[in-house]
Motif scaffolding. Structure first.
Motif: not given
Length: 315
Positions: A42, A45, A49, A64, A68, A145, A149, A174, A178
């Motif tokens: 997480n 990522f 993002e 987002d 996250d 994503g 996720n 998540d 996505w």
């Protein structure tokens, strides 16, 4: 009786508790492993993002990313609480630290609610004043994503604790987010309707809020010492009454330590002819009986018919 003391008195029970604690430690290690994996994925990522959101000029992806980072913070908290929850009982917490796992679920849920409200605050104005992001970059990020996720959600979904279930909703949120970004990017690639992205984000946030409130309700029931849904006091009482020499059952109390492991206390009235050996036999039968309901500890007070119980009724 402590495990150490039990081991000193009975080598047989000591070996049993050792094998039980070994399997318990193994299960605990698996929980922490799954949660740590989800956290690292997480956090990593969220960084991708943040960069991707700036490059594609997508407010949806940026919000987002912030969400996250909030998830990663919640996971650190959840992992810490899960570790604490498996400590042995001591003079401060005689029942052990299991309830800290539930506390982790409550705090994580509150962070998740805050994140969902943030998305709503971001998405609603974008319905009125939409911004056209770079759709191709969004598509690439969205495919990545969903895959990353989705795998994290699958790993965490193997857990059964309240804490892991709350984390699973972080992951599912998540994934769903996505999928919506993917759909939004595809539509925006071919049509000039940037409002769709904001509309889907609002729908997602409301869906997640509904599920988090459901999990929070369960966690709060544990804190408020409600009887667990998996075990009924009435059902257990009727089962106890079927045992030979048992005349009546009262003062039955049932509560949960963490949503999975429950504790019970009960007063059992035996016939006037019951001997001390009978009392011990009935207690053993009850302790064996209640294990199937997830009750790990039962305190049983035996009384003889004809003698009044002086404990107060909890009307």
């Amino acid at each position: 009786m402590s495990e150490k003391h039990a081991h000193h008195n009975h080598s047989h029970s000591g070996s049993h508790s050792h094998s039980h604690s070994h399997s318990h430690a193994h299960a605990h290690g698996a929980i922490i492993g799954r949660m740590r994996f989800a956290f690292l994925l997480n956090l990593g990522f969220a960084v991708i993002e943040l960069v991707g959101g700036i490059m594609t000029n997508s407010v949806a992806i940026l919000s987002d990313a912030l969400h996250d980072f909030g998830d990663a913070l919640a996971m650190v908290l959840a992992i810490t609480m899960e570790k604490v929850s498996h400590r042995s009982s001591d003079e401060h917490f005689s029942y052990g630290y299991r309830r800290f796992s539930v506390l982790g679920a409550v705090i994580t849920g509150l962070i998740l609610i805050a994140g969902s409200i943030f998305i709503l605050i971001e998405a609603i104005p974008r319905l009125i004043h939409p911004q056209q992001p770079e759709a191709n970059g969004m598509l690439m990020l969205a495919f990545f994503g969903v895959a990353v996720n989705g795998y994290a959600a699958y790993r965490v979904s193997q857990g059964t604790s309240l804490n892991e279930r709350m984390l699973m909703w972080h992951m599912i949120e998540d994934v769903a987010g996505w999928v919506l970004v993917l759909i939004g990017a595809l539509i925006m690639k071919f049509f000039d309707v940037p409002q769709i992205d904001a509309g889907l984000a609002i729908a997602l946030s409301l869906w997640i809020l509904y599920n988090v409130f459901r999990n929070l309700k369960e966690a709060l029931k544990v804190f408020l010492m409600a009887s667990p849904g998996s075990a009924s006091v009435e059902e257990i009482n009727s089962e106890i009454k079927k045992i030979e020499l048992v005349e009546d059952v009262h003062h039955s109390h049932l509560w949960s330590l963490d949503g999975e492991n429950h504790v019970m206390s009960v007063h059992v009235v035996l016939t006037a002819a019951a001997s001390m050996q009978d009392m011990q036999k009935v207690k053993s039968q009850i302790k064996s009986l209640v294990k199937k309901y997830g009750i790990i500890e039962a305190t049983i007070e035996t009384e003889v018919s004809g003698f009044a119980c002086i404990d107060p009724e909890h009307k």
